[in-house]
Design a protein around this motif. Structure first.
Motif, PDB file in Angstrom:
ATOM      1  N   GLU A 122       0.415  -1.385  -0.042  1.00 61.36           N
ATOM      2  CA  GLU A 122      -0.154  -0.299   0.366  1.00 61.36           C
ATOM      3  C   GLU A 122       0.814   1.201  -0.409  1.00 61.36           C
ATOM      4  OE1 GLU A 122      -3.126   0.150   3.403  1.00 61.36           O
ATOM      5  OE2 GLU A 122      -2.824  -1.816   2.923  1.00 61.36           O
ATOM      6  N   PRO A 123       0.383   2.853  -0.298  1.00 64.85           N
ATOM      7  CA  PRO A 123       1.145   4.172  -0.756  1.00 64.85           C
ATOM      8  C   PRO A 123       0.831   3.893   0.792  1.00 64.85           C
ATOM      9  CG  PRO A 123      -1.028   3.690  -1.575  1.00 64.85           C
ATOM     10  CD  PRO A 123      -0.713   2.479  -1.406  1.00 64.85           C
ATOM     11  N   PHE A 124       1.934   5.203   1.467  1.00 66.45           N
ATOM     12  CA  PHE A 124       2.230   5.377   3.037  1.00 66.45           C
ATOM     13  C   PHE A 124       2.830   7.158   1.977  1.00 66.45           C
ATOM     14  CE2 PHE A 124       1.416   1.510   3.793  1.00 66.45           C
ATOM     15  CZ  PHE A 124       0.334   1.193   5.020  1.00 66.45           C
ATOM     16  N   ASP A 125       1.873   7.907   3.420  1.00 68.48           N
ATOM     17  CA  ASP A 125       2.856   9.302   3.539  1.00 68.48           C
ATOM     18  C   ASP A 125       4.454   9.038   3.999  1.00 68.48           C
ATOM     19  OD1 ASP A 125      -0.043  10.184   3.129  1.00 68.48           O
ATOM     20  OD2 ASP A 125      -0.203  11.290   4.721  1.00 68.48           O
ATOM     21  N   ALA A 198       3.433   8.767  11.774  1.00 71.36           N
ATOM     22  CA  ALA A 198       2.907   7.356  12.388  1.00 71.36           C
ATOM     23  C   ALA A 198       2.527   7.885  13.765  1.00 71.36           C
ATOM     24  CB  ALA A 198       3.947   6.677  12.462  1.00 71.36           C
ATOM     25  N   SER A 199       1.601   6.508  14.600  1.00 68.25           N
ATOM     26  CA  SER A 199       1.373   7.135  16.264  1.00 68.25           C
ATOM     27  C   SER A 199       2.170   7.627  17.308  1.00 68.25           C
ATOM     28  CB  SER A 199       0.213   6.354  16.712  1.00 68.25           C
ATOM     29  OG  SER A 199       1.038   5.284  16.294  1.00 68.25           O
ATOM     30  N   GLN A 200       3.617   6.688  17.220  1.00 69.35           N
ATOM     31  CA  GLN A 200       3.982   6.389  18.215  1.00 69.35           C
ATOM     32  C   GLN A 200       5.810   6.425  17.501  1.00 69.35           C
ATOM     33  OE1 GLN A 200       5.142   2.259  19.046  1.00 69.35           O
ATOM     34  NE2 GLN A 200       3.018   1.860  18.277  1.00 69.35           N
ATOM     35  N   TYR A 201       6.608   7.216  18.841  1.00 68.28           N
ATOM     36  CA  TYR A 201       7.992   6.847  19.113  1.00 68.28           C
ATOM     37  C   TYR A 201       8.721   5.390  18.815  1.00 68.28           C
ATOM     38  CZ  TYR A 201       7.863  11.482  20.918  1.00 68.28           C
ATOM     39  OH  TYR A 201       8.412  12.741  21.176  1.00 68.28           O
ATOM     40  N   MET A 213      -0.979   7.541   8.571  1.00 62.01           N
ATOM     41  CA  MET A 213       0.124   7.501   7.779  1.00 62.01           C
ATOM     42  C   MET A 213      -0.783   7.648   5.611  1.00 62.01           C
ATOM     43  SD  MET A 213       3.047   5.180   8.927  1.00 62.01           S
ATOM     44  CE  MET A 213       4.304   5.102   7.519  1.00 62.01           C
ATOM     45  N   LYS A 214      -2.165   8.057   5.997  1.00 57.82           N
ATOM     46  CA  LYS A 214      -2.443   7.814   4.422  1.00 57.82           C
ATOM     47  C   LYS A 214      -2.952   9.497   4.221  1.00 57.82           C
ATOM     48  CE  LYS A 214      -3.298   2.728   3.853  1.00 57.82           C
ATOM     49  NZ  LYS A 214      -2.956   3.170   2.330  1.00 57.82           N
ATOM     50  N   ASP A 215      -2.982  10.356   5.879  1.00 55.39           N
ATOM     51  CA  ASP A 215      -4.057  11.565   5.381  1.00 55.39           C
ATOM     52  C   ASP A 215      -3.105  13.025   4.835  1.00 55.39           C
ATOM     53  OD1 ASP A 215      -2.478  12.261   7.322  1.00 55.39           O
ATOM     54  OD2 ASP A 215      -3.511  12.789   8.835  1.00 55.39           O
ATOM     55  N   GLY A 216      -2.359  12.477   4.646  1.00 60.24           N
ATOM     56  CA  GLY A 216      -1.187  13.981   3.984  1.00 60.24           C
ATOM     57  C   GLY A 216      -1.011  15.117   4.823  1.00 60.24           C
ATOM     58  N   LEU A 217      -0.933  15.128   5.956  1.00 61.19           N
ATOM     59  CA  LEU A 217      -0.649  15.594   7.384  1.00 61.19           C
ATOM     60  C   LEU A 217      -0.289  15.510   8.387  1.00 61.19           C
ATOM     61  CD1 LEU A 217      -4.551  16.872   7.463  1.00 61.19           C
ATOM     62  CD2 LEU A 217      -3.236  17.804   6.191  1.00 61.19           C
ATOM     63  N   LEU A 218       0.754  16.173   8.995  1.00 54.15           N
ATOM     64  CA  LEU A 218       1.554  15.756  10.056  1.00 54.15           C
ATOM     65  C   LEU A 218       0.393  16.002  11.344  1.00 54.15           C
ATOM     66  CD1 LEU A 218       4.566  18.470   9.094  1.00 54.15           C
ATOM     67  CD2 LEU A 218       4.493  15.538   9.085  1.00 54.15           C
ATOM     68  N   ILE A 282       9.743  21.609   8.268  1.00 48.15           N
ATOM     69  CA  ILE A 282       9.061  20.265   8.101  1.00 48.15           C
ATOM     70  C   ILE A 282       7.969  20.071   6.697  1.00 48.15           C
ATOM     71  CG2 ILE A 282       8.036  17.799   9.548  1.00 48.15           C
ATOM     72  CD1 ILE A 282       9.933  19.905  11.924  1.00 48.15           C
ATOM     73  N   ASN A 283       7.707  18.859   6.276  1.00 42.41           N
ATOM     74  CA  ASN A 283       6.604  19.142   5.267  1.00 42.41           C
ATOM     75  C   ASN A 283       6.188  17.281   5.202  1.00 42.41           C
ATOM     76  OD1 ASN A 283       8.652  19.399   3.239  1.00 42.41           O
ATOM     77  ND2 ASN A 283       7.438  18.744   2.235  1.00 42.41           N
ATOM     78  N   ILE A 284       4.995  16.971   4.342  1.00 38.45           N
ATOM     79  CA  ILE A 284       4.848  15.934   4.548  1.00 38.45           C
ATOM     80  C   ILE A 284       4.514  15.830   3.054  1.00 38.45           C
ATOM     81  CG2 ILE A 284       2.265  16.777   3.995  1.00 38.45           C
ATOM     82  CD1 ILE A 284       3.736  13.158   6.808  1.00 38.45           C
ATOM     83  N   GLU A 285       4.952  14.265   2.726  1.00 38.26           N
ATOM     84  CA  GLU A 285       5.019  13.871   1.188  1.00 38.26           C
ATOM     85  C   GLU A 285       3.678  12.749   1.163  1.00 38.26           C
ATOM     86  OE1 GLU A 285       7.302  15.140  -1.843  1.00 38.26           O
ATOM     87  OE2 GLU A 285       7.293  16.397  -0.429  1.00 38.26           O
ATOM     88  N   HIS A 286       3.224  13.409   0.469  1.00 40.19           N
ATOM     89  CA  HIS A 286       1.346  12.072   0.446  1.00 40.19           C
ATOM     90  C   HIS A 286       1.566  11.540  -0.895  1.00 40.19           C
ATOM     91  CE1 HIS A 286      -2.104  10.984   1.077  1.00 40.19           C
ATOM     92  NE2 HIS A 286      -3.118  11.688  -0.127  1.00 40.19           N
ATOM     93  N   PHE A 287       1.597  10.069  -0.010  1.00 34.80           N
ATOM     94  CA  PHE A 287       1.550   8.261  -0.768  1.00 34.80           C
ATOM     95  C   PHE A 287       3.275   8.829  -1.526  1.00 34.80           C
ATOM     96  CE2 PHE A 287      -3.289   7.619  -1.266  1.00 34.80           C
ATOM     97  CZ  PHE A 287      -2.844   7.599   0.170  1.00 34.80           C
ATOM     98  N   GLY A 288       4.092   9.319  -0.399  1.00 35.93           N
ATOM     99  CA  GLY A 288       5.613   9.345  -1.487  1.00 35.93           C
ATOM    100  C   GLY A 288       6.492   7.454  -1.673  1.00 35.93           C
TER     101      GLY A 288
END
Length: 346
Positions: A122-125, A198-201, A213-218, A282-288
């Protein structure tokens, strides 16, 4: 003969994490479905070698590249796979295993190989901090400072991490940050600022329980300064996925972020620390990036630990008692002042 076999490379860091990998080549031979895959095993020999090997795999058009090691090895392999047709798979062997845990991948080598056999991709950010890719979290402040101390300690594992947290936590001085996103600029005095994809350290410490990891947001987490009495509740919330309910935590979501601080210092990307300047982008790369996932699990559906739930309730009760004591103390002070005024008139 199957002409549609996928090619797969296992990149093994023999010294990372806490698990021995001596038996892994034999385990791969026994467990991997060789009707589906042609495989090869590559061992890293020095820092940065995993990235070099991964880039070669991409050039060779390898279908899946497996990172075998801890979070550092996973990051090193993954950052060479972004925006390519090659997919990442993980056999988690580290002390934290943040990305693997978020994706509900088993912390067991044989079971991890069985997940690879099912080959669901699957694709993820992923995120970028000052040009450095990260896949779980990045940040500055106390967590970056502790990552630096952890790296300097020479020893790995959760005990060393906890030792550093306990030793340095109460004497750490929060910094002031100018945080700019789409809504404008805001000044924050903070113990730490974390940006989560992602949700955790790792180790099921949930800095951003609602992150996907799929919403395109930090998910941005600002932890305000706190005292020793607040610390147990924050620690319990971190492991109970309830950090967002804590009054010391401010959160929001954004696609990109600029942070200015007064002095240079440490930042971290997936736990790896580096000292950098006063400005952080800092930025997000959607489905990269494409990742092999667990078909039987949704993204980060791990359940809270009931023992930690009991601790959380316990520390909540402590805070309630403390607040009651503070209220009573205030009433006593008011009564004392009134009594002193009356006595002074006698």
């Amino acid at each position: 003969m199957n002409d549609n076999k996928k090619t797969i490379s296992f990149i093994i860091n023999p010294i990372s994490g806490t698990h021995s990998k001596k038996a892994l080549p034999k385990l791969i031979e026994e467990t991997l479905d060789c009707e589906l895959f042609d495989y090869r095993i590559l061992f890293t020999e020095y820092a940065g070698h995993a990235s070099e090997l991964t880039r070669q795999c991409v050039e060779d058009r390898t279908d899946i590249v497996v990172a075998v090691g801890g979070d550092g090895t996973v990051n090193e392999v993954a950052r060479s796979l972004v925006h390519t047709k090659s997919a990442l798979a993980i056999i988690p062997c580290g002390s934290g295993n943040g990305l693997a845990r978020h994706l509900c991948l088993p912390i067991d080598m044989r079971k991890s190989i069985e997940i690879i056999n099912r080959c669901q991709i699957e694709p993820f950010d992923y995120g970028i901090i000052n040009g450095l890719p990260f896949f779980c979290t990045c940040g500055m402040g106390f967590d970056a400072f502790i990552s630096l101390k952890f790296a300097e300690a020479g020893k790995r594992g959760p005990i060393t991490y906890v030792e550093n947290v306990l030793k340095e936590g109460l004497k750490y001085k929060p910094d002031t940050y100018e945080v700019t996103d789409d809504t404008g600029s805001h000044s924050h005095k903070a113990f730490l600022i974390a940006c989560a994809n992602a949700s955790q350290y790792g180790n099921n410490a949930y800095i951003a329980p609602g992150a996907t990891m799929k919403d395109g947001l930090l998910d941005v987490i600002i932890m305000e300064p706190f005292n020793a009495l607040d610390a147990p509740q924050i620690a319990a919330d971190l492991f109970m996925k309830t950090l967002g309910n804590n009054s010391k935590i401010k959160t929001f979501r954004t696609k990109h972020l600029h942070i200015h601080r007064t002095e240079e210092g440490a930042i971290h990307y997936d736990g790896d620390p580096i000292v950098t300047g006063t400005d952080i982008d800092i930025n997000i790369e959607h489905f990269g990036i494409r990742i092999v996932t667990n078909p039987d699990a949704t993204e980060d559906d791990a359940q809270p630990n009931p023992v930690l739930n009991a601790f959380s309730d316990f520390f909540n009760n402590i805070n309630n008692v403390r607040e009651d004591i503070e209220r009573r103390s205030h009433r006593i002070q008011v009564i004392n002042k009134l009594m002193l005024r009356k006595l002074s008139k006698l």
